[in-house]
Design an enzyme around this catalytic site. Structure first.
Site, PDB file in Angstrom:
ATOM      1  CB  SER A 489      -0.955  -0.044   1.195  1.00 13.41           C
ATOM      2  OG  SER A 489      -2.137   0.640   0.925  1.00 13.41           O
ATOM      3  CG  ASP A 500       8.167   4.980 -11.282  1.00 13.47           C
ATOM      4  OD1 ASP A 500       8.659   3.879 -11.602  1.00 13.47           O
ATOM      5  OD2 ASP A 500       6.952   5.155 -11.070  1.00 13.47           O
ATOM      6  CE  LYS A 515      -5.843  -2.985   0.135  1.00 14.00           C
ATOM      7  NZ  LYS A 515      -6.004  -1.534  -0.014  1.00 14.00           N
TER       8      LYS A 515
END
Length: 711
Positions: A489, A500, A515
């Protein structure tokens, strides 16, 4: 039911009202902390009722909410109906201990009609299946009572298939008798083995077949099984129509996604265990799983979390109060087990559990209140001037008086490590199941100058991005983020963003939990208001309303965050994570946000390759990998021998194999570790244990070497 039909016509208006909180202008109020405790925000007094009009109404409310508010509504058609049918039978009798093949065939006439029942509020399938379930339960009680009245056969060579998916439903009463006889024999065998080989290191049992003590112990084992099964079935008999209906309606909810769930209007003691800080206990959430009570979650900062040996998924077998004789809890209802586990602060409880690898372990835990301080970020300086920060969970304002915020705490630790001369940082998010989304965005912002951290999408609305709230960078040097399959999460948001942007190298299991959805709780009473007052209480509904995405447009849903350097894990081949859940929402992509990755360290590719090479040849990681492969092979062996000699040989072989792989206690210090931020004097012993664990953690040591190569 003309009155009910008239009132249902007004539901479209109510649904429009329900949608209001989910509109974009109110979105900030609907994105909750990403870890939800089911039912924690509400409680209802139990009202027993056989009011079919009320149940029909709840079905319609759930149907309309799923179609109108759920993030990804699915067609209510024959395919949906078949999924609901199979899910419901799995909920009722997933182990195939009660229902015959003929029962399944009889109920199958409804298989493609449940979609129509759902939207119309038709309860005919529920009535028929519920009646059948009660009848088969009565038969099962008579069956096990009859079987346990006589000695079980331990001389005949045969085996029990323990994996229900590999067994067909018994075709008739004789086949069901045979299954229960083998099942109960396995239970008696297990008890006899534990008694015969009570001293686990001994190769000489206390008794064998033919020994005078064997018959007496076999009789005692059967008596105990009868007692346990009676208690189990007494608990089943306590289930009423409200419980049965919640099973039924949740089969519909589960066909949308695994996190959407209906909660009936009753107290939640059996589902949320009150040992989370307000009460003194071990700090674990327990749940019923057939005849077993299992560990559903562990409260960060609790007594069992600090003790470190109890894990999610462990099955409770026995509970002992200190040195007292352990009490068997297999077959007990969860609320009764709770009363045995819970106790006063400072007292000891000893839990005998069955681990994921099938081994049994006695875990002593001294009861205590949850120590929120144990959940706070803490740091240490390791060898080669590498800083280490551990964040067990994302928190905001745990204590009103101190206004603790994990984002600010991590900032403090980063500044302390920089002042101490850190040249690289390890940020440990292993086991971090998430928490506050704003805190996650703030923490990611410590490592990037500016830009989006995560994108959130709500059904029918434009994608919204959450940006780094503070310009500037707290740490722009080499960074490793440690993860595992329990990293979930909000933790995945941070790890994904730093990956990224090219700010961090992710080290850990192949991928994180996966999730990428957000749920919210809908209180049907509050939502319906005066429209349905005469039917209240109606219960509550938790449903998936949003999905979040990485800044590169990908998602952590199912995919998780994939590690750049993969560290073996003992349970890497055991089914775990969002991807293993039925009807989990699919992974997809959206357009990337406008973000600018940092320039890549020229040494990165070479350092990552060298790190993976070291991991692949490291003796400790090789041992872990071999163990995981052993467990994968063991998972395939689902047949349990029921002849005494075969059973003993099988059990002893497993125990010996586990011993070969168990080198946890043989680990020694492989680096130095010292506290940077001074701890409290009264916590000196706890800090010492924490530092010792850090020094001996092979994943931390490898991360140190990787960061050294980047300098």
């Amino acid at each position: 039911m003309p009155a009910l039909r008239h009132e249902l016509c007004t539901f479209g208006l109510m649904l429009a009202i329900l949608r209001i909180p989910f509109m974009k202008r109110n979105l900030k109020y609907t994105i909750p902390a990403l870890i939800l405790v089911a039912g924690a925000a509400f409680g209802f007094r139990y009202v027993q009722s056989a009011n079919t009009e009320k149940e029909s109404l709840v079905m319609r409310l759930v149907a309309e909410a799923l179609q109108g508010v759920h993030y990804q509504p699915r067609a209510i058609d024959d395919s949906f109906s078949e999924d609901v049918f199979n899910a419901y039978l799995e909920l009722l009798d997933g182990e195939k201990r009660f229902v015959y093949q003929s029962d399944f065939d009889r109920l199958a006439k409804h298989k493609l009609k449940l979609d129509d029942y759902f939207t119309s509020g038709d309860l005919s399938f529920f009535e028929e299946s519920s009646s059948l379930w009660k009848q088969r339960r009565i038969e099962a009680r008579r069956r096990y009572t009859r079987i346990l009245a006589k000695p079980v056969d331990l001389t005949k060579a045969r085996s029990l298939e323990t994996e229900a998916e590999k067994r067909a439903y018994p075709k008739d009463s004789a086949a069901m008798d045979a299954f229960w006889a083998d099942y109960l024999t396995s239970r008696v065998l297990d008890r006899l083995y534990d008694r015969a080989y009570e001293k686990k290191d001994s190769i000489n049992p206390a008794f064998l077949p033919g020994h005078p003590d064997f018959a007496a112990n076999e009789s005692e084992a059967r008596s105990k099984e009868l007692e346990i099964h009676n208690e189990w079935f007494d608990g089943l008999d306590e289930l009423d129509r409200t419980d049965d209906f919640s099973y039924y309606i949740n089969a519909y909810a589960a066909a949308f996604d695994p996190h959407t769930q209906y909660f009936p209007p009753q107290q939640q003691e059996a589902f949320e265990i009150e040992m989370t800080g307000q009460l003194e206990g071990i700090g674990a959430q327990l749940q019923q799983d057939g005849e077993f009570v299992t560990i559903a979650s562990i409260v960060t900062g609790s007594a069992c979390w600090r003790q470190g040996e109890l894990e999610v998924g462990d099955k409770l077998l026995k509970v002992a109060q200190g040195d007292a004789q352990p009490e068997d809890v297999v077959g007990m209802r969860v609320n009764k087990v709770v009363t045995k586990v819970r106790g006063k602060k400072g007292t000891e409880v000893r839990l005998t559990v069955r681990k994921k690898d099938g081994t049994e372990k006695v875990i002593p835990i001294v009861r205590d209140i949850v120590e929120m301080e144990a959940t706070f970020a803490r740091s240490a300086m390791l060898g080669n001037n590498i800083g280490y920060i551990r964040l067990p969970k994302f928190y905001v304002d745990f204590f009103d008086e101190s206004n603790r915020d994990c984002s600010e705490d991590v900032r403090t630790e980063l500044r302390a490590l920089k002042a101490a001369g850190a040249r690289g940082i390890i940020f440990d998010l292993r086991g971090n199941g998430g928490g506050s989304l704003p805190a996650a965005v703030g923490i990611a912002g410590h490592f990037i100058d500016k830009g989006p951290v995560v994108q959130v999408k709500t059904q029918g609305q434009r994608v919204r991005s959450y940006d780094d709230p503070t310009p500037g960078v707290e740490w722009d040097g080499p960074l490793v983020v440690l993860v595992d399959e329990s990293t979930a999460s909000a933790s995945e948001i941070v790890a994904a963003a730093l990956q990224d942007y090219g700010r961090a190298i992710i080290v850990g299991t192949t991928q994180t939990f996966g999730k990428g959805t957000v749920q919210n709780m809908m209180d049907f009473d509050r939502a319906a208001g005066p429209f349905y007052a005469k039917y209240q209480p109606l219960g509550a509904f938790k449903l998936t309303i949003q999905k979040y995405y990485r800044v590169n447009g990908g998602t952590t849903q199912l995919d998780g965050v994939r590690s750049d350097v993969v560290i073996p894990d003992a349970f890497q081949h055991v089914a775990y994570g969002e991807r293993e859940l039925d009807f989990a929402l699919a992974a997809d992509k959206i357009p990337a946000a406008a973000y600018k990755p940092v320039a890549e360290n020229s040494k990165r590719a070479q350092a990552v390759a060298a790190s993976q090479a070291r991991v692949n040849t490291n003796r400790e990681f090789t041992r872990i990998n071999d163990y995981s492969n052993y467990l994968r092979e063991q998972e395939k062996n689902t047949g349990l021998p029921l002849k005494w000699d075969d059973f003993v040989a099988d059990r002893r072989a497993s125990e010996e194999a586990i011993k070969r792989f168990d080198r946890e206690g043989a680990r020694t210090d492989t680096t130095v570790a010292t506290m940077v931020t001074p701890g409290k004097p009264e916590k000196a012993e706890e800090d010492r244990r924490w530092l010792r664990a850090v020094r001996r953690d092979p994943s931390i040591v490898e991360s140190m070497r990787l960061l050294t190569d980047l300098q």
